[in-house]
Design an enzyme around this catalytic site. Structure first.
Site, PDB file in Angstrom:
ATOM      1  N   CYS A  36      -4.804   0.632   6.656  1.00  0.00           N
ATOM      2  CA  CYS A  36      -5.150   2.059   6.694  1.00  0.00           C
ATOM      3  C   CYS A  36      -6.545   2.370   6.184  1.00  0.00           C
ATOM      4  CB  CYS A  36      -4.121   2.875   5.910  1.00  0.00           C
ATOM      5  SG  CYS A  36      -4.183   2.667   4.112  1.00  0.00           S
ATOM      6  N   CYS A  76       0.858  -1.181   0.000  1.00  0.00           N
ATOM      7  CA  CYS A  76       0.000   0.000   0.000  1.00  0.00           C
ATOM      8  C   CYS A  76       0.898   1.236   0.000  1.00  0.00           C
ATOM      9  CB  CYS A  76      -0.902  -0.011   1.227  1.00  0.00           C
ATOM     10  SG  CYS A  76      -1.903   1.481   1.402  1.00  0.00           S
ATOM     11  N   CYS A 110      -7.278  -1.336   1.804  1.00  0.00           N
ATOM     12  CA  CYS A 110      -6.139  -1.802   2.582  1.00  0.00           C
ATOM     13  C   CYS A 110      -6.624  -2.068   4.003  1.00  0.00           C
ATOM     14  CB  CYS A 110      -5.042  -0.740   2.589  1.00  0.00           C
ATOM     15  SG  CYS A 110      -3.682  -1.128   3.712  1.00  0.00           S
ATOM     16  N   CYS A 163       0.328   3.342   3.475  1.00  0.00           N
ATOM     17  CA  CYS A 163       0.771   2.878   4.796  1.00  0.00           C
ATOM     18  C   CYS A 163       1.861   1.813   4.780  1.00  0.00           C
ATOM     19  CB  CYS A 163      -0.418   2.369   5.603  1.00  0.00           C
ATOM     20  SG  CYS A 163      -1.058   0.775   5.038  1.00  0.00           S
ATOM     21  N   CYS A 172      -8.651  -5.622  -9.360  1.00  0.00           N
ATOM     22  CA  CYS A 172      -8.336  -4.560 -10.311  1.00  0.00           C
ATOM     23  C   CYS A 172      -7.871  -3.355  -9.497  1.00  0.00           C
ATOM     24  CB  CYS A 172      -9.583  -4.243 -11.128  1.00  0.00           C
ATOM     25  SG  CYS A 172      -9.338  -3.021 -12.417  1.00  0.00           S
TER      26      CYS A 172
END
Length: 183
Positions: A150, A98, A147, A101, A170
C-alpha cells in the site's frame, strides 16, 4: 535502578531524533479479529492478509477507511511517541501485518529488544514485503520503510541491529497488526 533510568534518559533524545517526530495517539486501535492467521476489517475493503497485489488507493479513500491515528502515521509519515505503542515490548510469537492493507511484514522471530521505544526487527518477512525511500525530513539522512503493498509509512531502518543482518527496522506499533501463532 538509577543507572537504568540514566541510560533511558540518554537514549530517549537519540531515539526521538533517529526515528522522527512524535504524534499523540488519540485512541488505541481496535483489536483485530484473529482467526487462523487472518484478520478481518469489514470497514476497510483493501485489507487482506493473503492478497499481495499492489494497491493504488487515493489519499482521500485511505482517510475514509483508516482510523485517524493509523492514517496519520501510515499516510503522513508521522511517528507515535516512544514506549507507548502496543508492540514495543512484546515477545509473543506470531506474525506482524500492515494495519492499513494487511500485507505480512515481519515474523516475531526477527523481533528484538532495542530499547528505543518502538518495535524493532532485524529483517522483514520476505524481500518483497517492504520498500525503501530516502528521508531527509528532519535534517538527517534516514531510510524510510514503506509497506510494499500500500505504500504506507511504517518507520525507518538503521544499521545498528543485531546479526545476522545488522539492521534495525524501527517500526510504529500503530501501523502494525499482530496475529499470534496458534497454540
Amino acid at each position: 535502578m538509577k543507572t537504568k533510568l540514566f541510560a533511558i534518559a540518554l537514549l530517549l533524545p537519540i531515539c526521538l531524533t533517529a526515528c522522527g517526530q512524535n504524534i499523540k495517539t488519540s485512541e488505541s486501535p481496535k483489536p483485530a479479529e484473529a482467526s487462523s492467521q487472518v484478520i478481518s476489517k469489514p470497514d476497510n475493503p483493501y485489507y487482506s492478509n493473503t492478497d499481495t497485489a499492489k494497491l493504488n488507493v487515493s489519499d482521500a479513500e485511505w482517510k475514509k477507511v483508516l482510523p485517524p491515528d493509523v492514517y496519520e502515521v501510515s499516510r503522513n509519515a508521522d511517528t507515535e511517541r516512544p514506549f507507548t505503542g502496543k508492540y514495543w515490548n512484546t515477545d509473543e510469537k506470531g506474525n506482524y501485518y500492515c494495519a492499513a492493507c494487511g500485507n505480512k511484514l515481519f515474523r516475531s522471530t526477527a523481533k528484538f529488544s532495542s530499547s528505543c521505544g518502538w518495535p524493532s526487527f532485524y529483517e522483514q518477512d520476505n524481500k518483497s514485503s517492504t520498500l525503501y525511500k530516502s528521508d531527509n525530513s528532519i535534517g538527517m539522512e534516514r531510510i524510510e520503510v514503506l509497506c510494499a503493498r500500500c505504500g504506507g509509512h511504517l518507520g525507518h531502518i538503521f544499521d545498528d541491529g543485531p546479526e545476522p543482518t545488522g539492521k534495525r527496522y524501527c517500526m510504529n506499533s500503530i501501523v502494525l497488526d499482530f496475529v499470534p501463532d496458534s497454540k
